[in-house]
Design a protein around this motif. Structure first.
Motif, PDB file in Angstrom:
ATOM      1  N   LEU A 303      -4.965  12.915 -19.517  1.00  0.00           N
ATOM      2  CA  LEU A 303      -4.602  11.439 -19.038  1.00  0.00           C
ATOM      3  C   LEU A 303      -2.867  12.430 -18.509  1.00  0.00           C
ATOM      4  O   LEU A 303      -2.628  12.651 -17.173  1.00  0.00           O
ATOM      5  CB  LEU A 303      -5.055  10.337 -19.563  1.00  0.00           C
ATOM      6  CG  LEU A 303      -4.388   9.465 -17.662  1.00  0.00           C
ATOM      7  CD1 LEU A 303      -5.271   9.226 -16.532  1.00  0.00           C
ATOM      8  CD2 LEU A 303      -4.519   8.446 -18.016  1.00  0.00           C
ATOM      9  N   PHE A 304      -2.435  12.657 -19.370  1.00  0.00           N
ATOM     10  CA  PHE A 304      -0.768  12.519 -19.214  1.00  0.00           C
ATOM     11  C   PHE A 304      -0.778  14.414 -18.496  1.00  0.00           C
ATOM     12  O   PHE A 304      -0.252  14.299 -18.122  1.00  0.00           O
ATOM     13  CB  PHE A 304      -0.516  12.428 -20.548  1.00  0.00           C
ATOM     14  CG  PHE A 304       0.849  12.954 -20.844  1.00  0.00           C
ATOM     15  CD1 PHE A 304       2.572  12.187 -20.179  1.00  0.00           C
ATOM     16  CD2 PHE A 304       1.741  14.257 -20.888  1.00  0.00           C
ATOM     17  CE1 PHE A 304       3.618  12.515 -19.852  1.00  0.00           C
ATOM     18  CE2 PHE A 304       2.756  14.989 -20.812  1.00  0.00           C
ATOM     19  CZ  PHE A 304       4.229  14.035 -20.854  1.00  0.00           C
ATOM     20  N   CYS A 305      -1.501  14.854 -19.231  1.00  0.00           N
ATOM     21  CA  CYS A 305      -1.619  16.517 -18.616  1.00  0.00           C
ATOM     22  C   CYS A 305      -1.354  16.555 -16.769  1.00  0.00           C
ATOM     23  O   CYS A 305      -1.148  16.932 -15.931  1.00  0.00           O
ATOM     24  CB  CYS A 305      -1.964  17.583 -19.521  1.00  0.00           C
ATOM     25  SG  CYS A 305      -1.333  17.486 -20.969  1.00  0.00           S
ATOM     26  N   THR A 311       1.977  15.560 -10.110  1.00  0.00           N
ATOM     27  CA  THR A 311       3.213  14.802 -10.181  1.00  0.00           C
ATOM     28  C   THR A 311       4.511  15.053  -9.929  1.00  0.00           C
ATOM     29  O   THR A 311       5.659  15.123  -9.066  1.00  0.00           O
ATOM     30  CB  THR A 311       3.463  12.873  -9.515  1.00  0.00           C
ATOM     31  OG1 THR A 311       3.124  13.124 -11.502  1.00  0.00           O
ATOM     32  CG2 THR A 311       1.508  12.438  -9.974  1.00  0.00           C
ATOM     33  N   HIS A 312       4.939  16.414 -10.921  1.00  0.00           N
ATOM     34  CA  HIS A 312       5.759  16.405 -11.582  1.00  0.00           C
ATOM     35  C   HIS A 312       7.042  14.946 -11.355  1.00  0.00           C
ATOM     36  O   HIS A 312       7.356  15.814 -11.321  1.00  0.00           O
ATOM     37  CB  HIS A 312       6.012  17.944 -10.934  1.00  0.00           C
ATOM     38  CG  HIS A 312       5.422  18.764 -10.635  1.00  0.00           C
ATOM     39  ND1 HIS A 312       5.758  20.093 -10.156  1.00  0.00           N
ATOM     40  CD2 HIS A 312       4.690  19.457 -11.155  1.00  0.00           C
ATOM     41  CE1 HIS A 312       4.496  20.931  -9.776  1.00  0.00           C
ATOM     42  NE2 HIS A 312       3.863  20.604 -11.157  1.00  0.00           N
ATOM     43  N   PHE A 313       6.420  13.900 -12.109  1.00  0.00           N
ATOM     44  CA  PHE A 313       7.331  13.096 -13.030  1.00  0.00           C
ATOM     45  C   PHE A 313       8.423  13.316 -13.784  1.00  0.00           C
ATOM     46  O   PHE A 313       9.668  12.400 -13.973  1.00  0.00           O
ATOM     47  CB  PHE A 313       6.453  11.832 -12.550  1.00  0.00           C
ATOM     48  CG  PHE A 313       5.989  11.843 -14.113  1.00  0.00           C
ATOM     49  CD1 PHE A 313       6.129  10.880 -14.812  1.00  0.00           C
ATOM     50  CD2 PHE A 313       4.240  12.311 -13.806  1.00  0.00           C
ATOM     51  CE1 PHE A 313       5.689  11.061 -16.670  1.00  0.00           C
ATOM     52  CE2 PHE A 313       3.399  12.487 -15.682  1.00  0.00           C
ATOM     53  CZ  PHE A 313       5.153  11.542 -16.556  1.00  0.00           C
ATOM     54  N   ILE A 314       8.320  14.197 -14.562  1.00  0.00           N
ATOM     55  CA  ILE A 314       8.655  14.703 -14.974  1.00  0.00           C
ATOM     56  C   ILE A 314       9.871  15.675 -15.252  1.00  0.00           C
ATOM     57  O   ILE A 314       9.134  16.906 -14.907  1.00  0.00           O
ATOM     58  CB  ILE A 314       8.530  14.885 -16.779  1.00  0.00           C
ATOM     59  CG1 ILE A 314       8.228  13.451 -17.055  1.00  0.00           C
ATOM     60  CG2 ILE A 314       9.270  14.925 -18.007  1.00  0.00           C
ATOM     61  CD1 ILE A 314       7.040  13.445 -18.412  1.00  0.00           C
ATOM     62  N   SER A 315      10.927  16.045 -14.320  1.00  0.00           N
ATOM     63  CA  SER A 315      11.812  16.736 -13.751  1.00  0.00           C
ATOM     64  C   SER A 315      12.832  17.488 -14.437  1.00  0.00           C
ATOM     65  O   SER A 315      12.840  17.213 -16.150  1.00  0.00           O
ATOM     66  CB  SER A 315      12.649  16.666 -12.975  1.00  0.00           C
ATOM     67  OG  SER A 315      13.477  15.205 -13.516  1.00  0.00           O
ATOM     68  N   PHE A 325      10.271  21.165 -12.675  1.00  0.00           N
ATOM     69  CA  PHE A 325       9.719  20.001 -14.112  1.00  0.00           C
ATOM     70  C   PHE A 325       9.250  20.254 -15.302  1.00  0.00           C
ATOM     71  O   PHE A 325       9.032  21.700 -15.711  1.00  0.00           O
ATOM     72  CB  PHE A 325       8.423  19.857 -13.148  1.00  0.00           C
ATOM     73  CG  PHE A 325       7.708  21.696 -12.368  1.00  0.00           C
ATOM     74  CD1 PHE A 325       6.820  21.852 -13.666  1.00  0.00           C
ATOM     75  CD2 PHE A 325       8.375  22.024 -11.760  1.00  0.00           C
ATOM     76  CE1 PHE A 325       5.938  22.707 -13.412  1.00  0.00           C
ATOM     77  CE2 PHE A 325       7.396  23.260 -11.329  1.00  0.00           C
ATOM     78  CZ  PHE A 325       6.685  23.256 -12.098  1.00  0.00           C
ATOM     79  N   VAL A 326       9.146  19.615 -15.602  1.00  0.00           N
ATOM     80  CA  VAL A 326       7.410  20.177 -16.953  1.00  0.00           C
ATOM     81  C   VAL A 326       6.485  20.668 -16.762  1.00  0.00           C
ATOM     82  O   VAL A 326       5.750  19.558 -16.226  1.00  0.00           O
ATOM     83  CB  VAL A 326       7.576  18.696 -18.106  1.00  0.00           C
ATOM     84  CG1 VAL A 326       6.662  19.094 -19.218  1.00  0.00           C
ATOM     85  CG2 VAL A 326       8.884  18.466 -18.048  1.00  0.00           C
ATOM     86  N   PRO A 327       6.640  21.629 -17.507  1.00  0.00           N
ATOM     87  CA  PRO A 327       4.793  22.548 -16.711  1.00  0.00           C
ATOM     88  C   PRO A 327       4.431  22.198 -17.850  1.00  0.00           C
ATOM     89  O   PRO A 327       4.508  22.044 -19.217  1.00  0.00           O
ATOM     90  CB  PRO A 327       5.195  23.841 -16.672  1.00  0.00           C
ATOM     91  CG  PRO A 327       6.638  24.344 -17.631  1.00  0.00           C
ATOM     92  CD  PRO A 327       6.843  22.889 -17.833  1.00  0.00           C
ATOM     93  N   VAL A 328       2.370  22.227 -17.517  1.00  0.00           N
ATOM     94  CA  VAL A 328       1.832  21.805 -18.337  1.00  0.00           C
ATOM     95  C   VAL A 328       0.033  23.206 -18.065  1.00  0.00           C
ATOM     96  O   VAL A 328       0.304  22.740 -16.958  1.00  0.00           O
ATOM     97  CB  VAL A 328       0.859  20.445 -18.859  1.00  0.00           C
ATOM     98  CG1 VAL A 328       2.285  19.150 -18.989  1.00  0.00           C
ATOM     99  CG2 VAL A 328       0.717  20.196 -16.692  1.00  0.00           C
TER     100      VAL A 328
END
Length: 369
Positions: A303-305, A311-315, A325-328
């Motif tokens: 779900l987090f990933c 959204t790339h909410f963690i930059s 952004f934090v890539p997953v």
């Protein structure tokens, strides 16, 4: 949950950074050792006899000719160093009906923001060589670069226009850019393909061919791949740490379960049940708890990933992390392997408290009851 997120982020960095390098500089470049983009003095022939053999190398997706030239862009009172890369097909103008402008270029968003440029503006460019050449391009597109590799801005233009700037014929280019498939994203696989390409060139080169050198992104940007290696090491450390924490928690839980059922263990042993069978009952119960926790952890991690990917909410600061952004990247096979390793490691740790069964004396426990 923490382990899977760590694995997804590590894989995400590897894919995004590699994709960014590939789009900006290619996975593998074929050029002469003395290649120079400052002037028009080092063309190579587009008709190398070994190119068809390179396209057959495992992992190679495409081999594209490029005409590159360093230039200086002047806008208002400012000047900017650029590397103009002429690509086949040129740049889409957005006019529809397949209309193309040979003087159309695509500039990076970072350059557009810094210079105050936008689509439709003119781009006055100077090329320094034996004589100064001036071209006025039309900005048809502003692209978002995935990664910034150096201080120069990469501007894309039509390959035929860049040939005219260099006064080259239609069969002359600066280099060949080789793109690899997504499965070849780590240091080892990129280097292996590069080595295979070098072998193909050596084995199939003809007398009238140019002897080109295969240069991989690993050799050109080793610091980036070293940085990715540090991230992978951190993931392994997190994996071991989380398994240790989960293992200690499960050991504690299993010991409590065994202590609470000491008398039951004694009764079972007095009825002739073997130690391994009794331990297996408790291990089976513990395995159910482990599986339940892993299912919940997998669900939360996925779900987090998915949310982060959408959204790339963690930059991030691209100056330090190359991307903003934090890539997953969800590698299902990697997640299943991680789950299997974690489950096996925890169950092996649970063999330690199961040895408590051996120390239970039926005579004492039954007599005590």
């Amino acid at each position: 949950m923490v382990v899977i997120i760590a694995v997804a982020v590590s894989s995400g960095f590897r894919h995004e950074v590699r994709k960014g390098i590939s789009s900006a500089a290619g996975d593998v470049l074929l050029m002469t050792p003395e290649a120079n983009f400052l002037d028009e003095s080092s063309p190579i022939s587009v008709s190398q006899s070994y190119i068809p053999y390179i396209k057959e190398v495992n992992g190679v997706m495409s081999v594209d000719p490029l005409v590159c030239r360093a230039g200086i862009v002047r806008h208002s009172e400012d000047i900017y160093g650029v590397l103009i890369s002429g690509v086949e097909g040129g740049v889409e103008t957005g006019s529809g009906a397949g209309v193309r402008d040979s003087m159309a270029v695509s500039i990076p968003s970072s350059m557009a923001e810094k210079a105050g440029l936008k689509k439709g503006d003119r781009l006055l460019t100077y090329f320094i060589g034996e004589k100064v050449k001036v071209r006025q391009f039309n900005i048809a597109d502003v692209y978002e670069p995935l990664i910034r590799l150096d201080d120069r801005y990469i501007v894309y233009a039509d390959i035929s226009t860049m040939r005219r700037v260099n006064e080259w014929s239609a069969d002359q280019v600066s280099m060949f850019q080789i793109t690899l498939s997504d499965d070849f994203s780590d240091r080892e696989s990129i280097e292996d393909v590069t080595s295979d390409i070098s072998d193909v060139i050596y084995e199939n080169v003809q007398d009238d061919d140019d002897m080109l050198v295969a240069s991989s992104t690993v050799s050109r940007y080793p610091q980036i791949f070293d940085w990715l290696g540090v991230i992978d090491f951190n993931v392994v450390f997190v994996l071991l740490l989380m398994i240790a924490v989960a293992g200690v928690n499960m050991i504690t839980g299993l010991l409590i379960m065994l202590f609470e059922n000491t008398s039951t263990i004694g009764v079972l042993k007095s009825l002739g049940m073997r130690n391994s069978a009794i331990a297996g009952v408790f291990l089976f119960r513990a395995a159910g708890t482990v599986m339940k926790g892993m299912v919940i952890g997998n669900a939360l991690a996925l779900l987090f990933c998915l949310v982060q990917d959408a959204t790339h909410f963690i930059s991030l600061d691209p100056v330090n992390y190359f991307i903003s952004f934090v890539p997953v990247h969800l590698d299902i096979a990697g997640i299943l392997i991680t789950d299997a390793v974690a489950f096996a490691a925890i169950m092996m740790l649970l063999l330690i408290p199961s040895l408590f069964v051996l120390r239970v004396d039926p005579a004492k426990t039954v007599k005590m009851d």
